[in-house]
Design an enzyme around this catalytic site. Structure first.
Site, PDB file in Angstrom:
ATOM      1  CB  SER A  67      -0.916   0.010   1.235  1.00  0.00           C
ATOM      2  OG  SER A  67      -0.168   0.305   2.404  1.00  0.00           O
ATOM      3  CB  SER A  69       0.286   3.635   4.562  1.00  0.00           C
ATOM      4  OG  SER A  69       1.201   2.611   4.888  1.00  0.00           O
ATOM      5  CE  LYS A 124       0.429   1.948   8.805  1.00  0.00           C
ATOM      6  NZ  LYS A 124      -0.181   2.523   7.581  1.00  0.00           N
ATOM      7  CB  SER A 224      -1.047   6.460   6.804  1.00  0.00           C
ATOM      8  OG  SER A 224      -0.606   5.490   7.743  1.00  0.00           O
TER       9      SER A 224
END
Length: 267
Positions: A67, A69, A124, A224
């Site tokens: 993704s 994010s 993250k 995100s």
């Protein structure tokens, strides 16, 4: 089924077959007799599977970024390596730390199991460690009352949108983040553990990170779903520290195909 569990089971089964063949069955076979099928297709895989299992479980594991994010740091299609030793030695499958080596630091990019579904791996950036007070108000980040240094670093085109790219420095770690002026300040949330540690308003949120947990945010701040939405990352969910892009295949955005310019470390 978890891939680590599959590797573990294969290692156990093929290991049993290998030891049985080496220490008993092989001695009983008539010389010149071919190995039975269970040796050829079972025990013979053990010397291959075991090193893969050990390498993946205790040192380094590959992941693919699915993704956006973490744009602009990591792009969809990046293949990364994650150092599993950096945050301590853990027992495979149950992910329990048995040897303390280190802990996530602010600014690290880390992989962890999503708290609401541990079959999913998320990636993250660590923004808050246990005890930190995190403020994200009007899209400006502060840690323990100190504003995180940021500066405008130009525009970033993402699809049809033009986002603001900012240079951000957390505890000496410089990286880029994106802000989308069209998105709201407060992204909303879902029920989560220690939700009482967060105060929310239309301008953003203030959270105190509880013991044994971490506050994670994506670098693509307005695109995100992270600790602002689903809460804190428990220590036992941590997989390791991301540190290297070793390959990239872009199948979504042009130019499609392999991008060698993506290979290397990242901030």
């Amino acid at each position: 089924m978890d891939f680590a569990l599959i590797l573990f089971l294969l290692s156990v089964v093929t290991g049993i077959l290998w030891f049985y063949d080496v220490f008993k069955a092989r001695k009983q076979r008539v010389k010149g007799t071919p190995d039975p099928w269970w040796v050829e297709y079972g025990a013979s895989f053990f010397p291959v599977i075991l090193p893969i299992f050990m390498l993946r479980s205790f040192w380094v594991e590959p992941f693919r970024i699915p993704s956006g994010s973490m744009i602009p740091t990591l792009l969809v299609g990046d293949f990364i390596l994650v150092n599993k030793y950096a945050y301590g030695v853990r027992i495979p499958v149950i992910n329990k730390k048995v040897i303390e080596v280190g802990n996530p630091q602010r600014g690290d990019v880390f992989v962890f199991r999503y708290p609401h579904d541990t079959t999913q791996d998320y990636i993250k950036r660590v923004v808050g460690v246990p005890g930190d007070k995190i403020e994200y108000i009007d899209k400006k980040l502060s840690i323990n009352g100190q504003a995180v240094p940021t500066s405008v670093a130009g525009d970033y085109v993402q699809g049809l949108d033009s986002l603001t790219r900012l240079s951000e420095t957390i505890d000496g770690t410089q990286h880029y983040v994106l802000n989308d002026p069209a998105k709201p300040q407060e992204p909303g949330s879902i029920p989560h553990a220690f939700s009482e540690n967060c105060q929310r308003s239309s301008k953003g949120l203030i959270c105190v990170v509880p013991p044994g947990n971490y506050f994670a945010m994506g670098d693509n701040r307005d695109n995100s779903a992270d600790s602002r939405v689903w809460g804190f990352v428990p220590e036992e969910n941590i997989v390791g520290k991301a540190f290297f892009v070793w390959f990239h295949v872009d199948s979504i955005l042009p130019p499609k195909g392999i991008r060698f310019d993506r290979i290397g470390g990242f901030k």
